[in-house]
Enzyme design. Structure first.
Site, PDB file in Angstrom:
ATOM      1  N   LYS A 253       1.012  -0.975  -0.068  1.00  0.00           N
ATOM      2  CA  LYS A 253      -0.114   0.070   0.096  1.00  0.00           C
ATOM      3  C   LYS A 253       0.862   1.261  -0.036  1.00  0.00           C
ATOM      4  CE  LYS A 253      -3.924   1.792   2.732  1.00  0.00           C
ATOM      5  NZ  LYS A 253      -4.716   1.536   3.634  1.00  0.00           N
TER       6      LYS A 253
ATOM      7  N   SER B  92      -9.634   1.520   3.172  1.00  0.00           N
ATOM      8  CA  SER B  92      -8.739   2.284   2.211  1.00  0.00           C
ATOM      9  C   SER B  92      -7.603   1.611   1.410  1.00  0.00           C
ATOM     10  CB  SER B  92      -8.006   3.348   2.889  1.00  0.00           C
ATOM     11  OG  SER B  92      -7.096   2.892   4.168  1.00  0.00           O
TER      12      SER B  92
ATOM     13  N   SER C   8      -9.903  -0.750   6.895  1.00  0.00           N
ATOM     14  CA  SER C   8      -9.432  -0.631   5.856  1.00  0.00           C
ATOM     15  C   SER C   8      -8.802  -1.850   5.293  1.00  0.00           C
ATOM     16  CB  SER C   8      -8.416   0.830   6.054  1.00  0.00           C
ATOM     17  OG  SER C   8      -9.141   1.937   6.196  1.00  0.00           O
TER      18      SER C   8
END
Length: 539
Positions: A94, A184, A208
């Site tokens: 990420k 996210s 997330s």
């Protein structure tokens, strides 16, 4: 998209590579160890799929940037071993996880475009030490979805919009996916679901990891806070932040956890860490037998049924089928609502923030984000910018707010209401309202919530649909393990969609990841519910 040179090596048969597109990471490791594929051919295979499906075709947009040095980890003879169990295995990170190489670490923000880090985050160091190939950075919801109110999951001003691979063409009039990719860690999840890497690493503050894993048919572990080092991860709120693996199987998640769970002097929370020697030990099909599983849904207490009571009909039907499977596996199902004091939150735990998002259906109303998030965001982000960020003129949250305002046409499609509120705090966590809110979060979610519920009913785990139980476990700092449960269709507001995954979550007490993985594995083996997205044909 960064370009990588072709290796020019003899490639294995196409059938071998295609079989690995949606295969478990463990199969990829076996193929590398058995010399059926080379590490370089494997990396090039995933790069070709990224080109075909992420940049072209359905344009999933899950990979923000590729690592120009990725092939350096794919030398001839690269094979997994006991000392380097991930040797040659391509992993995506990420884009809030720092790397000390040429790759920027941006959190998806235009303000941090080109920003680099002075060193690898600790989890990147342990991945590299285990031999993993860092393939690149995955797109995400900007600043872990704490920039703006009602920002769409998977959108960032720098990376654009991530699409759900189960319905990539289904967009509304604003170019926002009708079927969200989850947030996210959306790019991390979509890339694994679409077969663009062997596994990925995401992060979670509250939902997330769990949310995108559920909507993309993946396994994830949202660990106890302190199991995995946060050092070098661009933060949201240290009280709840953690990284975690995103994989196609429970065994893969356990294998990654073996590597990631390590004490780190740079993260004091890891000093309390408790873990087994091997998270894959005890992954057996009959692990559910005799386990007491709490289902926080009591038909006699409907007003207190916040997790199951408002499920859409198709999701409720699927969860009933999931519970039947658990009973058939020998679990003892305990139906009892979560104590209201555990989930409703204490006084002063949220802050009123005016929603000025021009594309929000709730524009002009008051949103109530967590106090802990807003206060820790400024404090923690300023520390990251001071101690980790390089190659950028951005030094504080105030600099980001100013940059965004000066570049509003490109940087503020959905506003920055959360950042504006956070930047009004002192930034040193000295305010009594912050301290009170954090204490109330722990009192409600941990003491009066998960602890009280599990103690009263003598539970081994709590079962939640999808990511519905993310907040209570996250506030408590407790672990959750997500596993695919089946498929549903349609959105909460009545829009039609193709079938897409719904995951189920097993949550428990601190450091109980091993137990939760065993329960998730037993369910996974009984159901085999994961099905890759269609529309991604063989290359």
């Amino acid at each position: 998209m960064s370009e990588l040179p072709r290796a020019g090596l003899t490639e294995p048969p196409a059938s071998t590579m295609q079989m690995l597109a949606h295969a478990p990471m463990s199969d990829v490791i076996d193929a590398l160890a058995g010399r059926r594929i080379t590490a370089r051919a494997l990396a090039e295979f995933y790069l070709a799929r990224i080109a075909a499906y992420d940049r072209d075709g359905p344009k999933l947009n899950s990979v923000r940037a590729l690592n120009p040095d990725a092939l350096a980890g794919t030398l001839d003879g690269t094979r997994p071993s006991a000392q380097r169990p991930l040797a040659g295995v391509p992993i995506l990170l990420k884009d809030n996880i720092a790397t000390g190489d040429e790759q920027p670490t941006t959190a998806g923000s235009l303000a941090l475009e080109g920003a680099r880090a002075r060193d690898d985050a600790t989890i990147v160091k342990v991945l590299r030490s285990a031999g993993a190939v860092i393939l690149g950075k995955a797109n995400l919801t900007e600043f872990a979805n704490m920039l703006a109110i009602d920002m769409p999951s998977g959108y960032s001003s720098l990376g654009g919009q991530v699409k759900n691979p189960y319905a990539p063409g289904l967009m509304d009039e604003h170019g926002i996916p009708v079927l969200t990719p989850g947030g996210s860690s959306s790019g991390s999840a979509v890339a694994v679901a679409a077969g663009l890497c062997a596994a990925s690493i995401g992060t979670e503050t509250s939902g997330s990891l769990l949310h995108p894993a559920s909507l993309n048919g993946l396994v994830t572990v949202k660990p106890s806070v302190g199991l995995i080092s946060r050092a070098g991860i661009l933060p949201l709120a240290h009280s709840q932040d953690t990284a975690g693996p995103m994989t196609r199987t429970v065994r893969d998640a356990a294998m990654l956890l073996n590597v990631l769970a390590a004490k780190d002097p740079l993260d004091p929370a890891t000093q309390e860490q408790r873990r087994p020697a091997d998270y894959t030990a005890g992954l057996v099909a009959d692990a559910m037998k005799g386990a007491r599983i709490g289902v926080p849904s009591d038909p006699a207490d409907p007003l207190n049924d916040c997790y199951y009571g408002k499920l859409p009909a198709k999701s409720a039907k699927l969860m009933a089928e999931v519970i039947k499977v658990l009973e058939d596996l020998g679990a003892v199902i305990v139906r009892a609502s979560m104590p209201t004091l555990g989930w409703i939150g204490g006084p002063g735990t949220t802050m009123a923030v005016l929603n000025r998002n021009p594309l929000s259906a709730h524009k002009g109303t008051v949103a109530r984000p967590p106090v802990v998030f807003l206060y820790e965001l400024k404090h923690d982000l300023n520390l990251y910018l001071r101690d980790w960020a390089t190659n950028t003129d951005i030094k504080t949250m105030a600099d980001i707010v100013a940059f965004n305002a000066a570049n509003a046409d490109n940087a503020l499609r959905f506003g920055q209401d959360h950042f504006l509120a956070a930047d009004l705090t002192r930034g040193d966590l000295s305010e009594p309202e912050y301290k009170s809110a954090r204490a109330m979060d722990l009192l409600s979610a941990r003491t009066r919530g998960m602890d009280a519920y599990m103690n009263q009913h003598e539970l081994d785990a709590v079962l939640f649909p999808g990511a519905y139980g993310a907040a209570i476990a996250a506030k408590a700092g407790y672990p959750s393990v997500m596993v695919p449960g089946g498929f549903v269709s349609g959105t909460d507001d009545g829009k039609d969609t193709p079938d897409y995954p719904l995951g189920v979550t097993f949550a428990g007490r601190a450091w109980s990841e091993h137990k939760l993985l065993r329960l998730a594995y037993a369910f996974e083996q009984a159901t085999n519910a994961r099905r890759p997205p269609s529309g991604l044909p063989e290359l």
